[in-house]
Design an enzyme around this catalytic site. Structure first.
Site, PDB file in Angstrom:
ATOM      1  N   GLU A 113       0.812  -1.224   0.000  1.00  0.00           N
ATOM      2  CA  GLU A 113       0.000   0.000   0.000  1.00  0.00           C
ATOM      3  C   GLU A 113       0.844   1.272   0.000  1.00  0.00           C
ATOM      4  OE1 GLU A 113      -2.474  -3.259   1.780  1.00  0.00           O
ATOM      5  OE2 GLU A 113      -0.420  -2.549   2.009  1.00  0.00           O
ATOM      6  N   ASP A 130      28.603  22.365 -22.624  1.00  0.00           N
ATOM      7  CA  ASP A 130      29.245  23.548 -23.180  1.00  0.00           C
ATOM      8  C   ASP A 130      30.597  23.735 -22.497  1.00  0.00           C
ATOM      9  OD1 ASP A 130      27.164  24.430 -24.913  1.00  0.00           O
ATOM     10  OD2 ASP A 130      26.041  25.102 -23.176  1.00  0.00           O
ATOM     11  N   THR A 187       3.043  -0.200  11.210  1.00  0.00           N
ATOM     12  CA  THR A 187       4.445  -0.326  11.623  1.00  0.00           C
ATOM     13  C   THR A 187       5.414  -0.263  10.451  1.00  0.00           C
ATOM     14  OG1 THR A 187       4.391  -2.746  11.511  1.00  0.00           O
ATOM     15  CG2 THR A 187       3.719  -1.733  13.581  1.00  0.00           C
TER      16      THR A 187
END
Length: 899
Positions: free
Chosen positions: A297, A339, A711
Site C-alpha cells: 500500500e 558547453d 508499523t
C-alpha cells in the site's frame, strides 16, 4: 536548417516557393509585393491560406483522458484495491486515507504534463503584439498575428521582429541571442545574399522574436507562424511527447507483477480452502488476508516522497529539477554533453599572453602590452561602466580593456571622445572594427579571428603568425589578432566596413584565458570513476577547447577533436560516438547539439545535454536530461529543459547524477524492505490452509493491515532518505533496461530475509502454543481452555514480524557495504521510524481497547526475550550473505614468478 520556409497548403503558388536568398527583384516578384506593400484584401486572402502568425501548440489531450490515465495507473489500481479491502475489513479511516493518496498522486502527475507546453508558451512570448506594416501604400499598426508572407514591415530601434523577413532598405543592429545564444549584437543590411553561409548568418535577413537594438529598415516578410525559425524551434521542442523515465516504466511492470501474484495467490487459496473443507466465509477472509499481505500500500507514495526528497536536496545544491522522475533518470545517465564557456570554465576572460611582430611572444599576466597594441585593444571594444561602476560588456572585450593596464577610465573616456564609426562584430566575417581620431587624422582599428584579420593585412608572414596562433591555442588560450590602418589626412570615416577593413597593419596577437572552474577537474574524475563519458559541444576553436578538456581531465582514454562539427555527417557521428574516445565538437551550432543528442539516443545512451540559447531548446528537449543555465540561459532554454543549474556549473551536474543514483538505490531498498515481509505474512496462511485447520491461523487480517499500514510505513519512508552507500560513484551506470526489481533482489527478499523471518515468527508461534500444552487439532476458539494461549501466540507472531522488520530495515540499508561502513546512526529518520513502530506495536499489544479490536494479548517476559533477538538474527543472516558476496568479488592478485 530550413530551405523551404513556406507552408504546404499553397505549395503551388509563387508565395509558397519564394526563397529569401533570391535577388531582391525576383523575391518581390515571387511574393507579389512592391513599394506600396500588399492590399488589405490580398493580406486577408493570404491570412486565410497561411493562418495566423503565431507559434502553434500541439493539441492538448482532454482533461478527462489525463485524469483517467493517472487514476488507472497500475499502482493506482493496486491502491484502489487496497482501499476496497480496507473498507471490506471494516477500517474506513484507512480506506479514505488510501483514496486520498491516489488523488494527491494524480493531481501531482497532472501538473507535470504542462512542461512542453510551457516551453512553447515561453517561445510565443518573444513575438510582439503589434507590427508596423505598409499596406495599400499606407503605414499602419496591425496585430502581429495578422502578418502574412509578402507584407512590407518597418523596423526600428527597440522593436521586436514580428516575422522572418528580408531587408529591402536601411540597416539594423540586431540582438540574436534568443536564437543563437550569442550576446553580441550583429549587423543586418539591405545587401545581396552571400553563398555558403547558414541562414541565421545571412547579412540581409531578420528573424521572428529577435530585437532591434539600433538602426531603421524596411523588410519583406517571407515566413510567418510555424514556418519561421522560432516556429521551427517550437516544433522541434514538442515534436514528440516526453517518454516514460526508466523508473516509471519499471514501476508499472512491478505493479502488474504484484497484482498478478496477489490475485493469483488469492484464487489459489480460495481453491485450497474449498478442498480442505473450510467454510466459504473463512476462505474469503483468508484470500483477502493474502491480497492485503501482497499489496504494498505504501509503495507509490514512498517512491513519490523519495523522488521529492531528491528534488529538494538537488535544489539546495544548485540544480532545480522540474520533473520528479528526472531525478531517477539522472542516476542512469551515462553520457554528459557540456558547453565549455561558463560551464567548464569561469567565463572570466583575462589577458594571459601577447605577441608582436618585432618582440615575439610574452606570457606575463598583468603586464600590459606595448602602447600601440594596448590602444587598439581598447579602441576596438564597446565596453562601458554601468550605474554601479562595474564594467559591462562582452567578457572577451572586458579582458582586453582590463589587460591594457590600470589607466582604464581615462582610456575609455578617450576612446568615446575620439570614436567616429563602429562596425560591430560579424559572426560571418569574425571581425569587428572601429574608426577613431588619432592625432590629425582618422585610424581604423580591427580585431578578430587571426585568419580573418591576416587575410586583410599586408606585409605579414602568414605562415609564421599562424604558427604562433597554433602554439597559443594549444595552451588553451583564445587567440585574437589586432590590426590598424591610418586613413589619409582629411578623409572621413568609411561608409562601408569592407572599405575600412582592408590594407591593415598587424599589431599583434593576444591570448585570452578563461580558467576552468576549480571544482570541474574533480567532477570529471568522478564521472570517469562512475563510468560516464563527457563530450564538449562548443562554438569555440578546436585547439582551445581541447586544451581546456585536457586541463580538466576530459579525454579518457583518448580525446578526439572535430574541428568543424557543423559539417559532420550522420555516419561519421555514429562512428565517433560508438568509439571509446571522448570528443570535442568544435565550431558547433545548436543544430549540432540536436544531432548529437539524437545519435546518442539512437545508440541507447542516457544523455544529459547543457544549453542556454533559445535555439538550444530542441536539443534540451531531445536529451533525456536537458540542462539549462540559470544565470546565462534564456527563458526558452529553461522552460524546455528538465533541470536548471542556478550556478551554471558542470560539477553540479555530476552531483545531480550522484543524487539520482542514490535515489534509485533507495527506491530499491524500500522495495526490498516491503517485499521481504510478504513471505512471513503469507506463510501463516499457508500453514493454516495446508494443515486443513489443524493448526489455527497464526496471524489475523487486521494484524496484517496494522503491519502494512502502521508499523511498516515510517521505516520504508526513512529508507528513502538513506545517505549514499560508499562507492556509489565507483561503479558503472546501470543499463536503462535493468529493472528496479532484479532476480538477486527477489532471492534476497524472499530467500534470505523473508525466509529467515518466516521461520522465526512461526517458531515463536508454536513455542507459545506448545508451552501451553497445545497439540494439532486442539480447539483454540473463544471459550476454549487454550483460547488465551492462542491470543498470546498470534500476538507473538505479530510482534515477531515487527521485530523482524527492524532487522530487515537495517539489512536493507546497504546492498554491498557492511553496516559498519555505513554507520548505525547515519539515518536518524530510520531510528525514529523504528522507535515509532515499536511504540505502535506496544500500544496494540498492551492497551485494552486495541487488544479487543486486533485480538492481541500481553506477552510474557520469556517470549519478549526471544522476540528481542529477531532483529539481530535477520540482520546477521543478510550481513553474512553480503560478506560472502564481497569476498567473491575480490580477485586475488597473481603471484610473482619465483626467481
Amino acid at each position: 536548417m530550413r530551405h523551404h520556409p513556406h507552408p504546404e497548403p499553397a505549395a503551388g503558388s509563387a508565395v509558397a516557393t519564394a526563397d529569401p536568398r533570391d535577388p531582391l527583384p525576383r523575391l518581390r516578384e515571387e511574393l507579389r509585393t512592391g513599394e506600396r506593400g500588399l492590399s488589405e484584401r490580398e493580406a486577408a486572402r493570404r491570412l486565410a491560406v497561411y493562418g495566423p502568425n503565431q507559434v502553434r501548440r500541439r493539441e492538448r489531450r482532454s482533461l478527462t483522458r489525463l485524469v483517467s490515465a493517472q487514476l488507472l495507473h497500475p499502482l493506482a489500481l493496486l491502491l484502489w484495491g487496497a482501499g476496497l479491502l480496507a473498507f471490506v475489513a471494516g477500517m474506513p479511516v484507512l480506506g479514505w486515507a488510501i483514496l486520498a493518496v491516489i488523488l494527491v498522486n494524480a493531481v501531482f502527475a497532472l501538473l507535470q504534463e504542462h512542461q512542453a507546453e510551457r516551453a512553447v508558451e515561453a517561445l510565443a512570448a518573444y513575438l510582439p503584439e503589434q507590427a508596423h506594416v505598409v499596406r495599400d501604400g499606407t503605414a499602419r499598426a496591425v496585430e502581429a498575428t495578422g502578418l502574412v508572407p509578402g507584407d512590407l514591415i518597418a523596423l526600428e530601434e527597440g522593436d521586436k521582429v514580428p516575422a522572418d523577413a528580408r531587408l529591402t532598405d536601411g540597416a539594423l543592429e540586431l540582438d540574436l541571442s534568443m536564437l543563437t545564444g550569442e550576446s553580441a549584437p550583429v549587423d543586418r543590411v539591405a545587401a545581396p545574399a552571400e553563398q555558403g553561409v547558414a541562414l541565421l548568418h545571412e547579412p540581409n535577413l531578420v528573424f521572428s522574436g529577435t530585437t532591434c537594438t539600433g538602426g531603421q529598415a524596411r523588410a519583406i516578410v517571407f515566413a510567418t507562424g510555424g514556418h519561421t525559425e522560432l516556429g521551427r524551434i517550437a516544433a522541434l521542442s514538442q515534436r514528440a511527447p516526453r517518454g516514460e523515465s526508466p523508473l516509471e516504466a519499471q514501476v508499472k511492470r512491478v505493479a502488474w507483477l504484484i497484482a498478478a501474484v496477489a490475485v493469483g495467490m488469492g484464487m489459489v487459496f480460495l481453491l485450497i480452502g474449498a478442498l480442505v473443507g473450510l467454510p466459504l466465509t473463512d476462505a474469503l477472509m483468508f484470500a483477502i488476508g493474502l491480497l492485503v499481505a501482497n499489496v504494498p500500500e505504501g509503495l507509490l507514495p514512498t517512491i513519490t516522497l523519495a523522488l521529492a526528497v531528491g528534488v529538494r536536496v538537488l535544489a539546495r545544491q544548485g540544480a532545480v529539477v522540474k520533473r520528479l522522475s528526472a531525478v531517477e533518470t539522472l542516476g542512469s545517465t551515462n553520457v554528459i554533453c557540456t558547453d565549455k564557456t561558463g560551464t567548464l570554465t569561469q567565463n572570466r576572460m583575462r589577458l594571459q599572453a601577447y605577441w608582436t611582430p618585432g618582440g615575439g611572444a610574452v606570457t606575463a599576466p598583468g603586464e600590459p602590452p606595448p602602447a600601440d597594441l594596448t590602444r587598439a585593444m581598447t579602441e576596438c571594444t564597446t565596453v562601458s561602466y554601468d550605474e554601479a561602476g562595474d564594467l559591462r560588456g562582452d567578457p572577451t572585450e572586458i579582458a582586453l580593456v582590463t589587460g591594457g593596464g590600470p589607466d582604464l577610465p581615462a582610456r575609455l573616456a578617450a576612446r568615446d571622445d575620439g570614436r567616429r564609426a563602429v562596425f560591430r562584430f560579424d559572426a560571418r566575417l569574425r571581425l569587428m572594427s572601429t574608426v577613431a581620431r588619432r592625432g590629425d587624422h582618422l585610424a581604423v582599428y580591427v580585431k578578430g579571428a587571426p585568419e580573418a584579420v591576416l587575410g586583410r593585412c599586408s606585409g605579414a608572414d602568414r605562415q609564421a603568425v599562424m604558427g604562433v596562433v597554433d602554439d597559443l591555442a594549444r595552451r588553451g588560450l583564445r587567440v585574437l589578432a589586432v590590426a590598424d590602418r591610418d586613413l589619409p589626412s582629411g578623409a572621413g570615416p568609411p561608409g562601408r566596413r569592407e572599405d575600412a577593413e582592408t590594407g591593415l597593419r598587424l599589431l599583434g596577437l593576444v591570448g585570452l584565458y578563461d580558467p576552468p572552474r576549480p571544482e570541474v577537474a574533480d567532477a570529471v574524475r568522478r564521472c570517469h570513476g562512475a563510468g560516464l563519458r563527457v563530450h564538449i559541444v562548443t562554438g569555440d576553436n578546436g585547439a582551445t577547447a581541447a586544451a581546456v578538456a585536457a586541463e580538466v581531465g576530459i579525454g579518457v582514454p583518448r580525446l578526439r577533436v572535430v574541428a568543424e562539427a557543423e559539417k559532420i555527417h550522420d555516419h561519421e557521428l555514429d562512428e565517433l560516438l560508438t568509439g571509446d574516445a571522448e570528443i570535442v565538437f568544435a565550431r558547433s551550432s545548436p543544430e549540432t547539439k540536436l544531432k548529437v543528442a539524437d545519435a546518442l539516443r539512437a545508440h541507447g545512451r542516457i544523455v544529459a545535454m547543457t544549453g542556454d540559447g533559445a535555439n538550444d531548446a530542441p536539443a534540451l528537449h531531445q536529451a533525456h536530461i536537458g540542462v539549462a543555465m540559470g544565470r546565462s540561459g534564456t527563458d526558452v532554454a529553461r522552460e524546455a529543459s528538465t533541470m536548471v543549474l542556478t550556478d551554471d556549473n558542470f560539477a553540479t551536474i555530476v552531483t545531480a547524477v550522484e543524487s539520482g543514483r542514490r535515489v534509485y538505490d533507495n527506491v530499491r531498498k524500500f522495495i526490498l524492505y516491503i517485499f521481504a515481509h510478504a513471505v512471513p505474512e503469507i506463510v501463516p496462511f499457508l500453514v493454516f490452509a495446508l494443515s486443513g485447520g489443524l493448526v489455527p491461523l497464526p496471524l489475523t487480517v487486521l494484524q496484517i493491515l496494522a503491519i502494512d499500514l502502521g508499523t511498516e510505513t515510517l521505516p520504508a519512508l526513512a529508507l528513502g532518505r538513506e545517505p549514499a552507500e560508499p562507492g556509489i560513484m565507483n561503479r558503472p551506470p546501470r543499463p536503462s533496461s535493468q529493472g528496479v526489481i532484479s532476480r538477486d533482489m527477489l532471492i534476497r527478499a524472499w530467500g534470505y530475509l523473508g525466509l529467515v523471518s518466516a521461520v522465526l515468527v512461526m517458531s515463536v508461534f508454536f513455542y507459545v502454543l506448545w508451552r501451553a500444552g497445545w497439540r494439532p487439532g486442539d480447539p483454540t476458539g473463544a471459550g476454549a481452555p487454550l483460547h488465551h494461549a492462542y491470543l498470546t501466540a498470534t500476538t507473538a507472531t505479530f510482534a515477531g514480524l515487527v521485530t523482524c522488520q527492524i532487522g530487515t530495515a537495517m539489512a536493507a540499508r546497504t546492498d554491498h557495504a557492511s553496516l559498519r561502513q555505513v554507520g548505525l546512526a547515519t539515518n536518524p529518520l530510520l531510528l525514529a521510524g523504528i522507535a515509532f513502530e515499536v511504540l505502535f506495536a506496544a500500544a496494540l499489544i498492551y492497551l485494552p481497547s486495541f487488544q479487543r479490536l486486533f485480538g492481541t494479548a500481553a506477552l510474557p517476559a520469556d517470549v519478549l526475550a526471544i522476540i528481542a533477538a529477531f532483529p539481530v538474527i535477520v540482520w546477521a543472516a543478510d550481513e553474512f550473505r553480503r560478506y560472502r558476496r564481497r569476498a567473491r568479488a575480490v580477485t586475488p592478485a597473481p603471484s610473482a614468478p619465483s626467481p
